[in-house]
Motif scaffolding. Structure first.
Motif, PDB file in Angstrom:
ATOM      1  N   ASP A   1    -152.544  72.168  -6.000  1.00 26.51           N
ATOM      2  CA  ASP A   1    -152.728  71.756  -7.398  1.00 26.51           C
ATOM      3  C   ASP A   1    -153.838  72.576  -8.055  1.00 26.51           C
ATOM      4  O   ASP A   1    -154.464  73.431  -7.415  1.00 26.51           O
ATOM      5  N   GLU A   2    -154.086  72.315  -9.345  1.00 24.17           N
ATOM      6  CA  GLU A   2    -155.059  73.107 -10.109  1.00 24.17           C
ATOM      7  C   GLU A   2    -156.482  72.981  -9.587  1.00 24.17           C
ATOM      8  O   GLU A   2    -157.297  73.867  -9.769  1.00 24.17           O
ATOM      9  N   SER A   3    -156.780  71.877  -8.902  1.00 27.67           N
ATOM     10  CA  SER A   3    -158.136  71.699  -8.363  1.00 27.67           C
ATOM     11  C   SER A   3    -158.311  72.382  -7.009  1.00 27.67           C
ATOM     12  O   SER A   3    -159.399  72.371  -6.450  1.00 27.67           O
ATOM     13  N   GLY A   4    -157.234  72.950  -6.471  1.00 25.86           N
ATOM     14  CA  GLY A   4    -157.303  73.630  -5.180  1.00 25.86           C
ATOM     15  C   GLY A   4    -156.903  72.772  -4.000  1.00 25.86           C
ATOM     16  O   GLY A   4    -156.958  73.214  -2.857  1.00 25.86           O
ATOM     17  N   LYS A   5    -156.465  71.539  -4.258  1.00 22.78           N
ATOM     18  CA  LYS A   5    -156.065  70.623  -3.182  1.00 22.78           C
ATOM     19  C   LYS A   5    -154.636  70.938  -2.735  1.00 22.78           C
ATOM     20  O   LYS A   5    -153.734  71.075  -3.541  1.00 22.78           O
ATOM     21  N   THR A   6    -154.467  71.041  -1.421  1.00 27.62           N
ATOM     22  CA  THR A   6    -153.128  71.258  -0.860  1.00 27.62           C
ATOM     23  C   THR A   6    -152.355  69.949  -0.901  1.00 27.62           C
ATOM     24  O   THR A   6    -152.796  68.933  -0.356  1.00 27.62           O
ATOM     25  N   LEU A   7    -151.208  69.984  -1.565  1.00 27.38           N
ATOM     26  CA  LEU A   7    -150.359  68.801  -1.690  1.00 27.38           C
ATOM     27  C   LEU A   7    -149.300  68.747  -0.597  1.00 27.38           C
ATOM     28  O   LEU A   7    -148.874  67.677  -0.184  1.00 27.38           O
ATOM     29  N   LYS A   8    -148.847  69.926  -0.166  1.00 30.13           N
ATOM     30  CA  LYS A   8    -147.761  69.989   0.819  1.00 30.13           C
ATOM     31  C   LYS A   8    -147.746  71.353   1.471  1.00 30.13           C
ATOM     32  O   LYS A   8    -147.978  72.356   0.813  1.00 30.13           O
ATOM     33  N   THR A   9    -147.455  71.371   2.747  1.00 26.90           N
ATOM     34  CA  THR A   9    -147.163  72.619   3.446  1.00 26.90           C
ATOM     35  C   THR A   9    -145.653  72.723   3.555  1.00 26.90           C
ATOM     36  O   THR A   9    -144.991  71.791   4.028  1.00 26.90           O
ATOM     37  N   LEU A  10    -145.107  73.825   3.083  1.00 26.67           N
ATOM     38  CA  LEU A  10    -143.667  74.045   3.123  1.00 26.67           C
ATOM     39  C   LEU A  10    -143.302  74.548   4.515  1.00 26.67           C
ATOM     40  O   LEU A  10    -143.741  75.618   4.922  1.00 26.67           O
ATOM     41  N   SER A  11    -142.505  73.761   5.230  1.00 28.86           N
ATOM     42  CA  SER A  11    -142.236  74.119   6.618  1.00 28.86           C
ATOM     43  C   SER A  11    -140.876  73.641   7.104  1.00 28.86           C
ATOM     44  O   SER A  11    -140.778  73.051   8.168  1.00 28.86           O
ATOM     45  N   CYS A  12    -139.848  73.874   6.350  1.00 32.29           N
ATOM     46  CA  CYS A  12    -138.505  73.492   6.780  1.00 32.29           C
ATOM     47  C   CYS A  12    -138.105  74.374   7.964  1.00 32.29           C
ATOM     48  O   CYS A  12    -138.202  75.600   7.885  1.00 32.29           O
ATOM     49  N   PRO A  13    -137.657  73.772   9.067  1.00 30.90           N
ATOM     50  CA  PRO A  13    -137.267  74.578  10.224  1.00 30.90           C
ATOM     51  C   PRO A  13    -135.980  75.385   9.995  1.00 30.90           C
ATOM     52  O   PRO A  13    -135.690  76.307  10.734  1.00 30.90           O
ATOM     53  N   ARG A  14    -135.256  75.038   8.949  1.00 32.21           N
ATOM     54  CA  ARG A  14    -134.025  75.769   8.609  1.00 32.21           C
ATOM     55  C   ARG A  14    -134.234  76.427   7.259  1.00 32.21           C
ATOM     56  O   ARG A  14    -134.838  75.871   6.375  1.00 32.21           O
ATOM     57  N   ARG A  15    -133.718  77.587   7.100  1.00 30.84           N
ATOM     58  CA  ARG A  15    -133.789  78.256   5.804  1.00 30.84           C
ATOM     59  C   ARG A  15    -132.524  77.875   5.032  1.00 30.84           C
ATOM     60  O   ARG A  15    -131.538  78.599   5.052  1.00 30.84           O
ATOM     61  N   ILE A  16    -132.572  76.709   4.392  1.00 30.18           N
ATOM     62  CA  ILE A  16    -131.377  76.211   3.719  1.00 30.18           C
ATOM     63  C   ILE A  16    -131.191  76.896   2.372  1.00 30.18           C
ATOM     64  O   ILE A  16    -132.133  77.393   1.766  1.00 30.18           O
ATOM     65  N   SER A  17    -129.964  76.893   1.937  1.00 34.74           N
ATOM     66  CA  SER A  17    -129.612  77.424   0.621  1.00 34.74           C
ATOM     67  C   SER A  17    -128.862  76.327  -0.130  1.00 34.74           C
ATOM     68  O   SER A  17    -128.633  75.233   0.399  1.00 34.74           O
ATOM     69  N   ASP A  18    -128.460  76.629  -1.349  1.00 37.77           N
ATOM     70  CA  ASP A  18    -127.705  75.641  -2.129  1.00 37.77           C
ATOM     71  C   ASP A  18    -126.454  75.175  -1.385  1.00 37.77           C
ATOM     72  O   ASP A  18    -126.047  74.022  -1.503  1.00 37.77           O
ATOM     73  N   ALA A  19    -125.856  76.049  -0.612  1.00 37.69           N
ATOM     74  CA  ALA A  19    -124.629  75.705   0.122  1.00 37.69           C
ATOM     75  C   ALA A  19    -124.877  74.618   1.169  1.00 37.69           C
ATOM     76  O   ALA A  19    -123.941  73.941   1.608  1.00 37.69           O
ATOM     77  N   ASP A  20    -126.139  74.432   1.565  1.00 39.90           N
ATOM     78  CA  ASP A  20    -126.489  73.426   2.565  1.00 39.90           C
ATOM     79  C   ASP A  20    -126.807  72.066   1.960  1.00 39.90           C
ATOM     80  O   ASP A  20    -127.129  71.134   2.689  1.00 39.90           O
ATOM     81  N   LEU A  21    -126.746  71.954   0.647  1.00 35.00           N
ATOM     82  CA  LEU A  21    -127.030  70.694  -0.039  1.00 35.00           C
ATOM     83  C   LEU A  21    -125.733  70.086  -0.542  1.00 35.00           C
ATOM     84  O   LEU A  21    -124.852  70.793  -1.025  1.00 35.00           O
ATOM     85  N   GLU A  22    -125.628  68.758  -0.439  1.00 37.02           N
ATOM     86  CA  GLU A  22    -124.415  68.082  -0.897  1.00 37.02           C
ATOM     87  C   GLU A  22    -124.200  68.251  -2.398  1.00 37.02           C
ATOM     88  O   GLU A  22    -123.081  68.450  -2.844  1.00 37.02           O
ATOM     89  N   SER A  23    -125.264  68.156  -3.190  1.00 36.32           N
ATOM     90  CA  SER A  23    -125.191  68.293  -4.650  1.00 36.32           C
ATOM     91  C   SER A  23    -126.316  69.226  -5.094  1.00 36.32           C
ATOM     92  O   SER A  23    -127.362  68.767  -5.566  1.00 36.32           O
ATOM     93  N   PRO A  24    -126.138  70.533  -4.949  1.00 32.00           N
ATOM     94  CA  PRO A  24    -127.247  71.474  -5.145  1.00 32.00           C
ATOM     95  C   PRO A  24    -127.871  71.492  -6.534  1.00 32.00           C
ATOM     96  O   PRO A  24    -129.029  71.881  -6.674  1.00 32.00           O
ATOM     97  N   HIS A  25    -127.152  71.041  -7.545  1.00 28.98           N
ATOM     98  CA  HIS A  25    -127.700  71.109  -8.901  1.00 28.98           C
ATOM     99  C   HIS A  25    -128.129  69.743  -9.430  1.00 28.98           C
ATOM    100  O   HIS A  25    -128.508  69.616 -10.588  1.00 28.98           O
TER     101      HIS A  25
END
Length: 87
Positions: free
Chosen positions: A11-35
């Motif tokens: 965030d703007e204050s420098g606080k880490t909100l989340k580490t992005l760490s999905c073990p799979r490199r998913i794409s829109d094709a891997d989502l049931e409703s990508p949009h």
């Protein structure tokens, strides 16, 4: 504005909100409703939130409530600034 740097959402204050760490490199094709605002990953059956439908405040609130929330992030979404710097 939220920054994505070294696979972390910060965030703007420098606080880490989340580490992005999905073990799979998913794409829109891997989502049931990508949009849709919310979708399901076909690999792990977890809910994936499309940040294009949320405000910065909503994203921050969601991650504070549950830091394990899976996010679909469009790097062209003006809420995010992607930084490739290591510092």
């Amino acid at each position: 504005m939220l920054t994505i740097k070294n696979n972390q959402v910060i965030d703007e204050s420098g606080k880490t909100l989340k580490t992005l760490s999905c073990p799979r490199r998913i794409s829109d094709a891997d989502l049931e409703s990508p949009h849709a605002r919310d979708s399901r990953c076909t690999h792990c059956d977890r809910n994936v939130v499309n940040t294009d439908y949320l405000t910065e405040g909503q994203i921050i609130a969601r991650l504070k409530e549950d830091p394990t929330t899976c996010l679909k992030i469009n790097r062209y979404n003006p809420i995010f600034r992607v930084s490739d710097e290591d510092s």
